[in-house]
Scaffold this active site. Structure first.
Site, PDB file in Angstrom:
ATOM      1  CG  ASN A 103      10.346  13.788  30.773  1.00 58.31           C
ATOM      2  OD1 ASN A 103       9.904  14.942  30.801  1.00 58.31           O
ATOM      3  ND2 ASN A 103      11.650  13.851  30.858  1.00 58.31           N
ATOM      4  CD1 TRP A 104       4.085  14.392  28.696  1.00 66.78           C
ATOM      5  CD2 TRP A 104       2.794  16.041  29.068  1.00 66.78           C
ATOM      6  NE1 TRP A 104       2.817  13.707  28.605  1.00 66.78           N
ATOM      7  CE2 TRP A 104       1.977  14.908  29.007  1.00 66.78           C
ATOM      8  CE3 TRP A 104       2.335  17.382  29.148  1.00 66.78           C
ATOM      9  CZ2 TRP A 104       0.639  15.086  29.422  1.00 66.78           C
ATOM     10  CZ3 TRP A 104       1.077  17.155  29.654  1.00 66.78           C
ATOM     11  CH2 TRP A 104       0.194  16.105  29.645  1.00 66.78           C
TER      12      TRP A 104
ATOM     13  CB  SER B  97      14.665   5.338  22.149  1.00 68.12           C
ATOM     14  OG  SER B  97      15.403   6.544  21.863  1.00 68.12           O
TER      15      SER B  97
ATOM     16  N   GLY C  44       9.690  11.090  24.228  1.00 68.00           N
ATOM     17  CA  GLY C  44       8.775  11.051  22.915  1.00 68.00           C
ATOM     18  C   GLY C  44       7.444  10.557  22.701  1.00 68.00           C
TER      19      GLY C  44
HETATM   20  P1  PGA Z   1      12.860   9.487  24.929  1.00 69.68           P
HETATM   21  O1  PGA Z   1      13.273  10.387  26.300  1.00 69.68           O
HETATM   22  O2  PGA Z   1      11.883   8.587  25.026  1.00 69.68           O
HETATM   23  O3  PGA Z   1      12.376  10.400  23.944  1.00 69.68           O
HETATM   24  O4  PGA Z   1      14.091   8.916  24.610  1.00 69.68           O
HETATM   25  C1  PGA Z   1      13.408   9.789  27.495  1.00 69.68           C
HETATM   26  C2  PGA Z   1      13.775  10.631  28.592  1.00 69.68           C
HETATM   27  O5  PGA Z   1      14.388  11.666  28.128  1.00 69.68           O
HETATM   28  O6  PGA Z   1      13.317  10.518  29.917  1.00 69.68           O
END
Ligand code: PGA
Length: 248
Positions: A11-12, A211, A233
């Protein structure tokens, strides 16, 4: 082995222009090769959706939108419909991300959007997850139950294999504070059990998000109820995203 093929979706969020998206996809396909790995999806912003779908065409990696409106068309400034996502060449759509819910998306809309996506042969990746306050108050499971039931309210019993549910604890999103594999497993097992009230739990994919990194992917994926990841991210760099796919 389970009947559920793992799914890794990147998910960008609000990142990358069309030109950046095109070079990302070229690099990602080089890195992934044509191995027999998990299913892979990329979720660019709307402005890069068609570019990504074209760049990935024929590769097996698919494009997904980050949200959609439930109506087919109409006076909804700034929104786009399932029809438009399909016409752009995408195969899926993220629905109910906590960042959209925080901006006002309701449980009822999430349910209506999941239905509309399925009606257009899009794979909905429906997000659920508790806040830190819910967790500390001991309300995680009841909160997740409510979100899952609302999201699946209009889904038919035979549609479990056509969607994915992403468990994304809000406290883990973008914080670097990944849920431990045990916490993620416990919540994903609960999500699967609640989804099982409507759908076949043996074919319904439950992803973890929050994360996820190349380093923690294998530990999460080793859990019996985690069928993949929704990566924010760490999906922005193709090398890092490809390592996550490799680890899965
Ligand atoms: P993150 O986002 O990997 O940057 O924590 C995950 C998401 O919101 O789908």
């Amino acid at each position: 082995m389970s009947a559920r093929r793992p799914l890794i979706a990147g998910n960008w969020k609000m990142n990358k222009t069309g030109a950046e998206a095109r070079s990302y996809c070229e690099r990602l396909l080089q890195l992934l090769g044509d191995g027999e790995g998990p299913e892979v999806a990329v979720c660019p912003p709307f402005t890069a959706l068609e570019i990504v779908a074209v760049a990935l065409a024929g590769s097996g990696v698919w494009a997904a939108a980050q949200t959609m409106h439930e109506a087919p068309s109409g006076p909804h400034t700034g929104e786009i419909s399932a029809l438009m996502i399909v016409a752009a060449g995408a195969r899926g759509v993220v629905i109910g991300h906590s960042e959209r819910r925080a901006a006002g998306e309701t449980d009822a809309q999430v349910g209506a959007r999941a239905r509309a996506a399925l009606d257009h042969d899009l794979t909905p990746i429906v997000c659920v997850g508790e806040s830190l306050d819910h967790r500390q108050a001991g309300e995680t499971f009841s909160w997740l139950s409510g979100q899952v039931r609302a999201a699946l309210a209009a889904v038919r019993p035979d549609e479990g294999a056509r969607l994915a549910i992403a468990y994304e604890p809000i406290w883990a999103i973008g914080t670097g504070q990944t849920a431990t594999p045990e916490i993620a497993q416990e919540a994903c097992a609960h999500v699967r059990a609640v989804a099982g009230e409507r759908l076949d739990p043996a074919v319904t994919r439950v992803l973890y998000g929050g994360s996820v990194t190349p380093e923690n992917t294998a530990g999460l994926m080793a859990q019996s109820d985690i069928d993949g990841a929704l990566v924010g991210g760490a999906s922005l760099d193709p090398e890092s995203f490809a390592r996550i796919v490799g680890a899965a």
